[in-house]
Design a protein around this motif. Sequence first.
Motif, PDB file in Angstrom:
ATOM      1  N   ASP A 120       0.816  -1.375  -0.049  1.00  0.00           N
ATOM      2  CA  ASP A 120      -0.027   0.055  -0.051  1.00  0.00           C
ATOM      3  C   ASP A 120       1.031   1.382  -0.072  1.00  0.00           C
ATOM      4  O   ASP A 120       1.522   1.422   1.011  1.00  0.00           O
ATOM      5  N   PRO A 121       1.032   1.742  -1.187  1.00  0.00           N
ATOM      6  CA  PRO A 121       2.066   2.990  -1.207  1.00  0.00           C
ATOM      7  C   PRO A 121       1.568   4.210  -0.188  1.00  0.00           C
ATOM      8  O   PRO A 121       2.479   4.954  -0.050  1.00  0.00           O
ATOM      9  N   THR A 122       0.252   4.265   0.295  1.00  0.00           N
ATOM     10  CA  THR A 122       0.064   5.587   1.105  1.00  0.00           C
ATOM     11  C   THR A 122       0.487   5.445   2.547  1.00  0.00           C
ATOM     12  O   THR A 122       1.010   6.282   3.048  1.00  0.00           O
ATOM     13  N   THR A 123       0.480   3.931   3.072  1.00  0.00           N
ATOM     14  CA  THR A 123       0.875   3.755   4.408  1.00  0.00           C
ATOM     15  C   THR A 123       2.176   3.296   4.466  1.00  0.00           C
ATOM     16  O   THR A 123       2.629   3.145   5.322  1.00  0.00           O
ATOM     17  N   GLY A 124       2.535   2.475   3.340  1.00  0.00           N
ATOM     18  CA  GLY A 124       3.876   1.954   3.336  1.00  0.00           C
ATOM     19  C   GLY A 124       3.600   0.514   4.016  1.00  0.00           C
ATOM     20  O   GLY A 124       4.766  -0.165   3.926  1.00  0.00           O
ATOM     21  N   THR A 125       2.675   0.064   3.969  1.00  0.00           N
ATOM     22  CA  THR A 125       2.330  -1.281   4.664  1.00  0.00           C
ATOM     23  C   THR A 125       2.746  -2.304   3.638  1.00  0.00           C
ATOM     24  O   THR A 125       2.230  -2.151   2.328  1.00  0.00           O
ATOM     25  N   VAL A 126       3.419  -3.257   3.903  1.00  0.00           N
ATOM     26  CA  VAL A 126       3.791  -4.735   3.234  1.00  0.00           C
ATOM     27  C   VAL A 126       3.116  -5.822   3.701  1.00  0.00           C
ATOM     28  O   VAL A 126       3.646  -6.364   4.775  1.00  0.00           O
ATOM     29  N   GLU A 127       2.018  -6.448   2.974  1.00  0.00           N
ATOM     30  CA  GLU A 127       1.691  -7.791   3.569  1.00  0.00           C
ATOM     31  C   GLU A 127       2.364  -8.879   2.653  1.00  0.00           C
ATOM     32  O   GLU A 127       2.281  -8.609   1.358  1.00  0.00           O
ATOM     33  N   SER A 128       2.872  -9.848   2.998  1.00  0.00           N
ATOM     34  CA  SER A 128       3.513 -10.657   2.314  1.00  0.00           C
ATOM     35  C   SER A 128       3.430 -12.225   2.588  1.00  0.00           C
ATOM     36  O   SER A 128       2.988 -12.389   3.914  1.00  0.00           O
ATOM     37  N   ALA A 129       3.645 -13.062   1.635  1.00  0.00           N
ATOM     38  CA  ALA A 129       3.802 -14.696   2.036  1.00  0.00           C
ATOM     39  C   ALA A 129       5.026 -15.224   1.263  1.00  0.00           C
ATOM     40  O   ALA A 129       5.432 -14.576   0.051  1.00  0.00           O
ATOM     41  N   MET A 159      18.798  -4.891   7.633  1.00  0.00           N
ATOM     42  CA  MET A 159      18.380  -6.064   8.415  1.00  0.00           C
ATOM     43  C   MET A 159      17.541  -7.077   7.685  1.00  0.00           C
ATOM     44  O   MET A 159      16.830  -6.720   6.883  1.00  0.00           O
ATOM     45  N   ILE A 160      18.203  -8.343   7.708  1.00  0.00           N
ATOM     46  CA  ILE A 160      17.223  -9.217   7.059  1.00  0.00           C
ATOM     47  C   ILE A 160      15.905  -9.633   8.096  1.00  0.00           C
ATOM     48  O   ILE A 160      15.995  -9.680   9.258  1.00  0.00           O
ATOM     49  N   ARG A 161      14.935  -9.341   7.596  1.00  0.00           N
ATOM     50  CA  ARG A 161      13.541  -9.402   8.134  1.00  0.00           C
ATOM     51  C   ARG A 161      13.075 -10.976   8.109  1.00  0.00           C
ATOM     52  O   ARG A 161      12.598 -11.521   7.044  1.00  0.00           O
ATOM     53  N   ALA A 162      13.341 -11.779   9.131  1.00  0.00           N
ATOM     54  CA  ALA A 162      12.911 -13.201   9.323  1.00  0.00           C
ATOM     55  C   ALA A 162      11.393 -13.219   9.125  1.00  0.00           C
ATOM     56  O   ALA A 162      10.843 -12.414  10.069  1.00  0.00           O
ATOM     57  N   THR A 163      10.901 -13.923   7.968  1.00  0.00           N
ATOM     58  CA  THR A 163       9.295 -14.004   8.067  1.00  0.00           C
ATOM     59  C   THR A 163       9.055 -15.547   7.754  1.00  0.00           C
ATOM     60  O   THR A 163       9.601 -16.204   7.320  1.00  0.00           O
ATOM     61  N   PRO A 164       7.760 -15.792   8.542  1.00  0.00           N
ATOM     62  CA  PRO A 164       7.457 -17.115   8.513  1.00  0.00           C
ATOM     63  C   PRO A 164       7.113 -17.502   6.879  1.00  0.00           C
ATOM     64  O   PRO A 164       6.687 -16.765   6.291  1.00  0.00           O
ATOM     65  N   ALA A 223       7.151 -18.634   0.206  1.00  0.00           N
ATOM     66  CA  ALA A 223       7.087 -20.068  -0.467  1.00  0.00           C
ATOM     67  C   ALA A 223       8.666 -20.531  -0.485  1.00  0.00           C
ATOM     68  O   ALA A 223       9.125 -20.623  -1.490  1.00  0.00           O
ATOM     69  N   GLY A 224       9.466 -20.929   0.596  1.00  0.00           N
ATOM     70  CA  GLY A 224      10.555 -21.497   0.417  1.00  0.00           C
ATOM     71  C   GLY A 224      11.569 -20.390  -0.097  1.00  0.00           C
ATOM     72  O   GLY A 224      12.849 -20.933  -0.266  1.00  0.00           O
ATOM     73  N   HIS A 225      11.265 -19.245  -0.365  1.00  0.00           N
ATOM     74  CA  HIS A 225      12.139 -17.957  -0.825  1.00  0.00           C
ATOM     75  C   HIS A 225      12.885 -17.580   0.295  1.00  0.00           C
ATOM     76  O   HIS A 225      12.856 -17.687   1.466  1.00  0.00           O
ATOM     77  N   LEU A 226      14.236 -16.596  -0.062  1.00  0.00           N
ATOM     78  CA  LEU A 226      15.013 -15.881   0.957  1.00  0.00           C
ATOM     79  C   LEU A 226      14.033 -15.046   1.373  1.00  0.00           C
ATOM     80  O   LEU A 226      13.097 -14.491   0.949  1.00  0.00           O
ATOM     81  N   ASP A 227      14.203 -14.567   2.753  1.00  0.00           N
ATOM     82  CA  ASP A 227      13.694 -13.652   3.595  1.00  0.00           C
ATOM     83  C   ASP A 227      14.025 -12.436   2.842  1.00  0.00           C
ATOM     84  O   ASP A 227      15.204 -12.083   2.443  1.00  0.00           O
ATOM     85  N   PRO A 228      13.096 -11.379   3.092  1.00  0.00           N
ATOM     86  CA  PRO A 228      13.482  -9.961   2.486  1.00  0.00           C
ATOM     87  C   PRO A 228      14.399  -9.206   3.393  1.00  0.00           C
ATOM     88  O   PRO A 228      14.769  -9.458   4.534  1.00  0.00           O
ATOM     89  N   VAL A 229      14.848  -8.273   2.904  1.00  0.00           N
ATOM     90  CA  VAL A 229      15.908  -7.386   3.542  1.00  0.00           C
ATOM     91  C   VAL A 229      15.274  -6.011   3.620  1.00  0.00           C
ATOM     92  O   VAL A 229      14.867  -5.402   2.390  1.00  0.00           O
ATOM     93  N   VAL A 230      15.513  -4.964   4.746  1.00  0.00           N
ATOM     94  CA  VAL A 230      14.969  -3.884   5.084  1.00  0.00           C
ATOM     95  C   VAL A 230      16.230  -2.998   5.122  1.00  0.00           C
ATOM     96  O   VAL A 230      16.955  -3.313   6.140  1.00  0.00           O
ATOM     97  N   ARG A 231      16.382  -2.036   4.394  1.00  0.00           N
ATOM     98  CA  ARG A 231      17.506  -1.037   4.467  1.00  0.00           C
ATOM     99  C   ARG A 231      16.822   0.344   4.755  1.00  0.00           C
ATOM    100  O   ARG A 231      16.271   0.802   4.171  1.00  0.00           O
ATOM    101  N   MET A 232      17.086   0.607   6.013  1.00  0.00           N
ATOM    102  CA  MET A 232      16.472   1.866   6.713  1.00  0.00           C
ATOM    103  C   MET A 232      17.121   3.325   6.127  1.00  0.00           C
ATOM    104  O   MET A 232      18.026   3.248   5.491  1.00  0.00           O
ATOM    105  N   ALA A 233      16.314   4.458   6.460  1.00  0.00           N
ATOM    106  CA  ALA A 233      16.815   5.695   5.846  1.00  0.00           C
ATOM    107  C   ALA A 233      18.221   6.025   5.932  1.00  0.00           C
ATOM    108  O   ALA A 233      18.930   6.710   5.343  1.00  0.00           O
ATOM    109  N   ASP A 234      18.875   5.426   7.195  1.00  0.00           N
ATOM    110  CA  ASP A 234      20.030   5.793   7.732  1.00  0.00           C
ATOM    111  C   ASP A 234      21.173   4.819   7.287  1.00  0.00           C
ATOM    112  O   ASP A 234      22.381   4.708   7.852  1.00  0.00           O
TER     113      ASP A 234
END
Length: 727
Positions: free
Chosen positions: A425-434, A451-456, A436-447
């Motif tokens: 959702d570009p308005t709020t920046g919310t990301v809902e994800s699922a 960090m690797i975002r460990a997701t089930p 399937a055996g793939h690599l976890d996403p990574v978030v780079r903050m503004a500074d």
Amino acid sequence: MRPGKPVPEVEDVLALLDTGVWHWDATDGRLRLDAESARLLGMPARAAEVPPSRVRALLHPADWNELAEVIRLAAAENALAESRLRVLDDLGHPVRVLRVRCGRPDPLAEPRRLAGTVQQVAEPEPGIRAGRAVTGDRRRAREAFLLDAGLSLAQAESTRDVLRVAAGLSMPGFSPSGLAVFRPDGERLTVVGQRGHPSAEGTPFDRVGRDADCPPAEVIRTGRAVYLSSGEDFRARYPHAWPLVEPFGQRSWAFLPLSVAGRPTGAWMASFSCPVAFTPDERSVLNTVARMLAQALSRAGAADTRRDFTEVLQRSVLPASGPEIPGMTVAARYVPTGGGLGVGGDWFDVIPLPLGRFALVIGDVQGHDGRAAGLMGQVRVALRAYAAEGHRPDTVLARASRFFRDLADIEDDPRFATCFYAEVDPTTGTVESARAGHLDPVVRMADGTSMIRATPGGLPLGIASDDDFPLTRLALEPGDTLMLCTDGLVETGGHDLFSGWDRLRPVLEDATGDLEDLADALVDAVHGPSSHRTVGPLAERREDDSALLLLRRDQPADEARDTTERTSMRRTTLSVAQTEPERVATARAHLTDLLHDWPSDDQRDAAVLLLSETLTNVLLHTDTDALLVAEVTGEPGERRIRIEVRDDADALPHRRRPGEMSSSGRGLLLIEMLADTWGVSPRGRGKSVWFEFYEGSGPGSGPTASPPVPAPGDGPDFGSGAGSGAA
């Protein structure tokens, strides 16, 4: 030879012909001469074993160097070689000329063993080197040229490279000043490539008919070479074609067939700016080059076709460009593997959704072949269809898994695919994800903190038809960047997931340019610059395809906070479900990464300990899930850590007075002792337990605010024993 008499030895027969025999074995460094060889070399006429230095002293130095080269060639190529030697007297004057022939006595024997003959020959003419008539400089130069030409043409990867190599060939004694390669195209001839002809004049015989009375057409029709030593020869034999070549100012021409498997596939024209007689030796060189050129062009043509097919196929299954997303920036890269077809199963996609939302998809089908690419294209279309139906990410992956299982479940070649699907959702920046055996996403903050975002997640697509794919939610703050990639970007070059991340993390954190620059930097860190990602040895080292997808939430220009304040804040969230107590350890690691540059190790360790206590309390004393919200704000030296753990239970925690042997009840005491300030805040539904640390204060300074803690008996225990155990 008389009947009844023994057969004489070979050496005896050769001695009658004034021919000696010698053997050389490099293993012991000895030269074995029979009596005739020794006599011809100016030594006593008896068999002897002598070191090579003894023979070297009897020969002209230049001849000895030539003999050493001839011996090396004979040993390396298992060929017969010969040379002429001048034997010198004590004063250094030539007394006789010998012809030496040598070769390996057994083709399967050790290449450092040679045998040969030596025979006296007539004196050469004054001023002429005796060796040149048979094995002299020109012959050796021709052999060296052909070896070098064959190697260079064999290494050419494209038709352009083959023509470039052919144009640079320097033939011994007669190098062409221009060349052109012709190939039949329907009823006409087309020029595949040319060198040495001024572009303003075009190329001779460009687009002439196959039945035309001109040399290249005749060569292709008959398969026989045409040699024209002068303009007069050309004009007399091909009067109608002469005006086509006259403007180029050449003096001699050779037209040779380019044949593969005995079938002419084209013609090669070599033109010379000076007259060439085309002697048998020169024609032999040209014919040999033509055969090598035909093979090289055949290989290069197949490689060109394969590359064109790969590019068309890959363009057809990858999005040409992503949609314009207000408030968001997207960058993507795809680097195919260096082997095989150069196409594989990695893909990414950006899918527009209703109400201004969009989906990010990245995945990897098992394999690096055409079938992997085909499956990838079909599952990509299926994901787009399920997304267009309005399903949530977990449902999209569940349906895609069933589709892929039916599609790829072939008995002799089953396949699976990993995939990460996120709805943004570009308005709020919310990301809902699922996942399937793939690599976890990574978030780079503004500074720059990454960090690797460990997701089930669930199993890869196609493994099980009824697998679940848990839904995960995260929020991107202004300036944050979400990185999704396939394992080829992480594990290439002998790295595993951990060392590969260590290689990419500094690139993420030190990037200063825009999102396109960051994408280039990440790919270059793994595969090198783009010039190394085409053909050649560096490209062949890539074990897997690589796909990269970056999403950045832009910082609004009219935002109330200034840029310095925005970039000095980092914030992250993480959920811990009742059924996933192991994610408490993930949360601890997550917070440690968030505080990677916090100067006080004691404060960082205290924050991680208190987080473990509060999360474990939610899992043990409530029936709800826990949500971690952690943020670091302020300028260096004056920063603040604020950590909240939220749950949906209404009962508030209370302080206990545990006995000396109690295993629980010390949680709030720890928070009160270690945190600078803390509290419990009721929310509309549930509550949040929060605590803060201030940079430079140090743990143990005590709280600076009185937290709203209920009286004993009003809520669940807040115990340290159970929490520490879970940690």
